[in-house]
Write an enzyme that holds these catalytic residues in place. Sequence first.
Site, mmCIF file in Angstrom:
data_model
loop_
_atom_site.group_PDB
_atom_site.id
_atom_site.type_symbol
_atom_site.label_atom_id
_atom_site.label_comp_id
_atom_site.label_asym_id
_atom_site.label_seq_id
_atom_site.Cartn_x
_atom_site.Cartn_y
_atom_site.Cartn_z
ATOM 1 N N LYS A 180 63.030 21.054 119.831
ATOM 2 C CA LYS A 180 64.159 21.031 118.994
ATOM 3 C C LYS A 180 64.592 22.396 118.423
ATOM 4 C CE LYS A 180 65.617 17.008 117.135
ATOM 5 N NZ LYS A 180 65.125 15.749 116.255
ATOM 6 N N ARG A 231 65.262 17.346 109.999
ATOM 7 C CA ARG A 231 64.945 17.006 111.140
ATOM 8 C C ARG A 231 63.848 16.890 111.804
ATOM 9 N NH1 ARG A 231 69.601 19.213 115.151
ATOM 10 N NH2 ARG A 231 69.365 17.066 116.328
ATOM 11 N N GLY A 261 63.684 9.582 118.795
ATOM 12 C CA GLY A 261 63.833 8.686 117.734
ATOM 13 C C GLY A 261 62.563 8.375 117.153
ATOM 14 N N MET A 295 60.621 9.807 115.062
ATOM 15 C CA MET A 295 60.561 10.418 113.496
ATOM 16 C C MET A 295 61.982 10.316 113.236
ATOM 17 S SD MET A 295 57.476 13.003 113.923
ATOM 18 C CE MET A 295 58.094 13.739 115.240
ATOM 19 N N ARG A 335 67.929 19.323 125.426
ATOM 20 C CA ARG A 335 66.208 18.951 126.034
ATOM 21 C C ARG A 335 66.320 18.282 127.326
ATOM 22 N NH1 ARG A 335 65.368 14.068 121.784
ATOM 23 N NH2 ARG A 335 67.057 12.427 122.564
ATOM 24 N N HIS A 344 69.166 3.537 122.149
ATOM 25 C CA HIS A 344 67.608 3.709 122.078
ATOM 26 C C HIS A 344 67.229 2.861 123.185
ATOM 27 C CE1 HIS A 344 63.817 2.353 120.772
ATOM 28 N NE2 HIS A 344 63.684 3.561 120.232
ATOM 29 N N SER A 366 31.098 9.209 151.184
ATOM 30 C CA SER A 366 32.205 8.650 150.379
ATOM 31 C C SER A 366 31.917 8.575 149.104
ATOM 32 C CB SER A 366 33.054 7.677 151.176
ATOM 33 O OG SER A 366 34.110 7.180 150.318
ATOM 34 N N CYS A 421 36.488 7.146 147.332
ATOM 35 C CA CYS A 421 37.116 5.820 147.962
ATOM 36 C C CYS A 421 37.053 4.955 146.463
ATOM 37 C CB CYS A 421 36.587 5.225 148.986
ATOM 38 S SG CYS A 421 34.794 4.638 148.832
ATOM 39 N N TYR A 481 38.976 14.399 151.514
ATOM 40 C CA TYR A 481 40.026 13.250 151.370
ATOM 41 C C TYR A 481 39.862 12.318 150.108
ATOM 42 C CZ TYR A 481 36.981 9.860 153.318
ATOM 43 O OH TYR A 481 35.831 9.098 153.315
HETATM 44 P P1 ADP Z 1 66.399 12.528 117.217
HETATM 45 O O1 ADP Z 1 65.052 13.529 117.313
HETATM 46 O O2 ADP Z 1 65.957 11.118 116.961
HETATM 47 O O3 ADP Z 1 67.260 12.700 118.341
HETATM 48 P P2 ADP Z 1 68.018 14.267 115.406
HETATM 49 O O4 ADP Z 1 67.193 15.147 114.571
HETATM 50 O O5 ADP Z 1 68.564 14.805 116.591
HETATM 51 O O6 ADP Z 1 66.930 13.115 115.841
HETATM 52 O O7 ADP Z 1 69.193 13.821 114.632
HETATM 53 C C1 ADP Z 1 69.631 12.385 114.596
HETATM 54 C C2 ADP Z 1 71.032 12.555 114.798
HETATM 55 O O8 ADP Z 1 71.637 13.305 113.971
HETATM 56 C C3 ADP Z 1 71.510 13.015 116.180
HETATM 57 O O9 ADP Z 1 72.753 12.340 116.446
HETATM 58 C C4 ADP Z 1 71.932 14.532 115.568
HETATM 59 O O10 ADP Z 1 72.966 15.059 116.488
HETATM 60 C C5 ADP Z 1 72.659 14.215 114.146
HETATM 61 N N1 ADP Z 1 72.476 15.436 113.374
HETATM 62 C C6 ADP Z 1 71.335 16.232 113.103
HETATM 63 N N2 ADP Z 1 71.514 17.279 112.506
HETATM 64 C C7 ADP Z 1 72.710 17.359 112.243
HETATM 65 C C8 ADP Z 1 73.753 18.443 111.520
HETATM 66 N N3 ADP Z 1 73.130 19.355 111.044
HETATM 67 N N4 ADP Z 1 74.883 17.694 111.441
HETATM 68 C C9 ADP Z 1 75.399 16.825 112.107
HETATM 69 N N5 ADP Z 1 74.654 15.866 112.701
HETATM 70 C C10 ADP Z 1 73.291 16.191 112.973
HETATM 71 MG MG MG Z 2 68.120 14.157 118.644
#
Ligand code: ADP
Ligand code: MG
Length: 906
Positions: free
Chosen positions: A27, A98, A107, A109, A371, A489, A797, A864, A884
Site C-alpha cells: 500500500k 492504515r 481487510g 488488518m 494494487r 468482502h 521413476s 510418479c 518427466y
Molecule cells: P484495507 O487494507 O482493508 O483495504 P485501507 O487502509 O485501504 O484498508 O482503508 C480502509 C478504507 O478506508 C478504504 O476504503 C480506504 O479507501 C479508506 N481510507 C483510508 N485512508 C483514507 C484517507 N486518508 N482518506 C479517506 N479514506 C481513507
Molecule cells: Mg484498502
Amino acid sequence: MSNKFIYVFGPSKTEGAADMRNLLGGKGANLAEMCRLGISVPPGLTISTEACTVYTEQGAQSVQNLIAAEVKQGMAFVEKEMGKTFGDAADPLLVSVRSGSRASMPGMMDTILNLGLNDEAVVGLAKKSGNERFAWDSYRRFIQMYGDVVMGLKPVSKEDHDPFEVIIDEIKQKKGVELDTELSADDLKQMVREFKALIRTRLGREFPNDPWEQLWGAVMAVFESWNNDRAKLYRQMNDIPDSWGTAVNVQSMVFGNLGEHSGTGVAFTRDAASGEDIFNGEFLVNAQGEDVVAGIRTPQQITLEGSHRWAELAQVSESERASKYPSLEELMPEIYAQLLKTETALETHYKDMQDIEFTIQEGKLWLLQTRSGKRAGPAMVRIAVEMLKQGLIDEKTALLRVTPDRLNELLHPVFDKQAIKKATSIAHGLPASPGAATGQIVFFADEAEEWVNGGKDVILVRQETSPEDLRGMAVAKGILTARGGMTSHAAVVARGMGKCCVSGAGAVRVDPRARTMTVGSKVYKEGDWISLDGTSGQVYEGKVPTRDAELSGDFGTLMQLADRYKRLAIRANADTPEDAKVARNFGAVGIGLCRTEHMFFEGDRIKSVREMILADDEAGRRRALAKLLPMQRGDFEGLFREMNGLPVTIRLLDPPLHEFLPHDEAGQSAMAKEMGVSFDEIKHRVDDLHESNPMMGHRGCRLGISYPEITEMQARAIIEAALNARAAGSDVKVEIMVPLVGTVREFNAQAKVIRETIAAVFKERGAQIPYLLGTMIETPRGALVADSIGKQAEFFSFGTNDLTQMTLGFSRDDIGKFLPFYLRDGMYECDPFESIDQNGVGLLVKMAVEKGRAARPGIKLGVCGEHGGDPASIEFFHRVGLDYASCSPFRVPIARLAAAQAAISD
Ligand code: ADP
Ligand code: MG
Ligand code: MG
C-alpha cells in the site's frame, strides 16, 4: 536494518516507490508510486516494516522511542502539505492510520479513519467546513473504529451484534429512519455521547482526547494486528511468512461523507470474476471508507454499462435504477472521466489488472490505493492471455501471471443446463465469484468448520461476511450473502480463494439467531440444501446436478504457450482407459504410472485374486492367476489403445496381499460362503498375513520374488496386450516397472522372470515388440545404489510417496497425529507429502539422478509420486533434470503450467 523508518509522500516530496514494497508494504509503496505519477493522493507518511519487527521483538515502548522523532518530522511534512495542524482545535489535520504488508491481505488488518478528532476539534471541524453533520459523522465513525480496533470493544458473543451498531440501530429506530445518511447532526451528537458512555462502562476507561495519544495507540494497534488470528490464518493460507511484518501508513484524510457531491468507491480495471476487459466498480454517495465493501447500503455502479448489467441481475427497473442507483458516469461525468483516465494510466503503468480505492471530496477525485487485483481462476487465465494479445505483457509474463493451482477452478463441474431449467430458483444475487456449489445451509463460520469436519458439504449464508469468517469461507462449498456488491468482502475474498460466491441477494432475509433464511414467505433452516451458481448469481432450492466444465479458448492458448516453454514432460497416473482418456485430453504425453492392483478390485476379479491368496501351493496360485490373465490383458489393451503413440508405464503388483481380504468378520464370513471354504480358514489366512508395518512389509517386488508366478502372469498379460493392440492398429510403447527395489539383485531377479516370460510370448506369437524395463526408486537404499541399479534398469521413476515415508520415517497413515504440531512449530515448512522435502528427500533424488545418468547415459528419469502434481515440487524436479513428471489426470494442466514456470524462472 537501516536507521530510517519513516518515508513521506506528497506533491512536493515522495521518498518511496513501487519497488520498495518490502520496506513500505504494498500500500505504502503504491501510494508513493501514484504520487510520482502525478495522481492526486492525500499526502502522508509510511512507517516501514522494519519498525514492526522492532515492535514484535522489543515491544511498543522501544519502537516508539526509536521512531518518535522521525514521526514528528513526518507529521510536520504532512501538516505543511495540507496547511493544517494535527491537534489544532480550530482547523485540525485528520489522518487515517492504515496497515499494509508486502503481500496484499485485503481487510485482514484494521484501518482507523478521522484520527485527530476530539470534543474540541469536532466543533472546529464543524465550523470550518460549515457542515456540522459531517463533523459529527466523522467523529462517531472515529470513535467506533478506534473503540473496536485499538481499545478492543467487541461483541460479547458471535450471535451478538456489534455494540456500536446496536446503538446506531436504536437511534435510527427512534428517529424512524432507515439509512445512516438520514440522521441529523443532533442524532450524531447523541450517538457520540452514547459511544463514549459505552466505552466507559464496558472498558472502564475514557476515550483518549489527546491526538498524539490516539496516533500512537493506532500505530501500535496496526503492528499488533499483524498477529491477530485472522491475519495469521490468512498468511498461513497464502504462504506468507510471519516475519515480514506490516508497514503503517499515516495519511491525511479526504472526506467522502461531506454530502451529495462526495462519495467513496472501489474499482477494478478488468472484471475480477470473468476477466473481461471492462472497467467496473461500485461507489456510494456521502460515504466513507469501508462503507462500500461492508455492504451497508446498496452500492451504485461506476459505469453506465455496468449499471445496466447490474439492474438486470438485480431485477431493478430502468426508472428505479436511474433515479435511485444512477452510475457515477451519469451522476458525476467529470469525475468519471478523470477516474477512467486514471485507471487506464494505472493499468498501463503496472501492466496488470488493478484494484483501486478512491474518494470524491466535494467534486475532487482522490486515489487512496492501487494494487494488483485478486481474481478468480478463470479471470487469471483470461487476463493473462488478453494482456499478452494486447501487447501489455510478454509470453513469459503471461505464463507467470497464472497460479497453476488456480487452474483447478476452470476444471470444476458446472450446473447442468437442462437441470437448471427444472430447478427452482429461489433468489438471485450478484455473480461475485464463479463456480457451482451445492450444500447445506449454515449461518456461522465456526459451525461451517464443524459441519465440514463432520463430512458435510455446506453453504455459508451470512448477511455479509467479515474477515472473522475467513476460516468458514475456506471450508464452505459456496458463500451466499444477503448484502454487499461485487466489491464486498465476501466477493473479494471468495474470488481470491477460488470459491463460488453469490453476494447481495437482496430478497434473502438472514436471521442468524433463529438460524433461518427467509425468501418471501418460505423459510429455509440450517441444514436445508441449496445450490449456488456463482457465474449467474442464481440461488436454487435443493441439489442441482452438475456436469464437466467446458474449457475456454484462453485456457487452450495458455496451455499451448506452456508447452512451448516447459522442458519437463507431463504424464499422468492412470489405471483405466477412462482415466487415460481424461489425461490425454488434458495434454498428458504418456502414462507414468498404471497401478495394476487397481484392476484387481473390479467386478468378480477380486474373487480370483482371493483364490490366489488362499492357495496353499504354487499350482493353486497358478490356477487362480490363469483366470486373472485374460482380464489383465484386456485392461492393458484398453490402455494401450487409448494412449496410441504415447508411452505407458505399468507397475507390477505393489500392495501387501492383505489389502485384498476383508478385515471384518461379516466380510470374512461372506467371503467364506462365496468361496466355499470355512470361516476359520479365511480368518486364519487373514491373521497369517497380518503385519505390524505393512508399508514396510511383504509388498512391492518382495511379492514377485516370493511368488514369481505373479510377475510371470503380469508380464505375459502386458506383452500379449501390447501385441494385440499393435495388431489392431495402435502404436504401442510399453514400459514395465518393478516396484520397491532396494538392491540390484531384487531387480535382476524380477527382470529375469519378466524377460524370460516375454521371450516365451514372442516365440509363441512369432512376433516381437520393443519394451523398456525399469524400476521405481522409492526406497532410500534404492537411491543410494542407483548406480548399480542403473546399469540394469532402463528407466527410473521416483516414487516420492514411499521415498518420503521411508526417508523421514513418517508413516503416511499416522502423520495426522503429529504433523499439525510439526507445521505449527516449523519443524517442516510444509506437509512433506504435499510438497517434496527438497532438503532431505530431494537430496536422495538428486543423487540417484546423478548416479543413474553416470551408469547409463540417457537413462529415462521420471517421478510418479503425488508430488508430480505439486507446482513447488515440479520446480524442483525440473531443476534436478528429470525428463518427466506424472500426476493425476486432473492435475495435468497444472503440472504443464508449473513446468513452464519452472523453465522460465530457471
Ligand atoms: P484495507 O487494507 O482493508 O483495504 P485501507 O487502509 O485501504 O484498508 O482503508 C480502509 C478504507 O478506508 C478504504 O476504503 C480506504 O479507501 C479508506 N481510507 C483510508 N485512508 C483514507 C484517507 N486518508 N482518506 C479517506 N479514506 C481513507
Ligand atoms: Mg484498502
Ligand atoms: Mg510405492
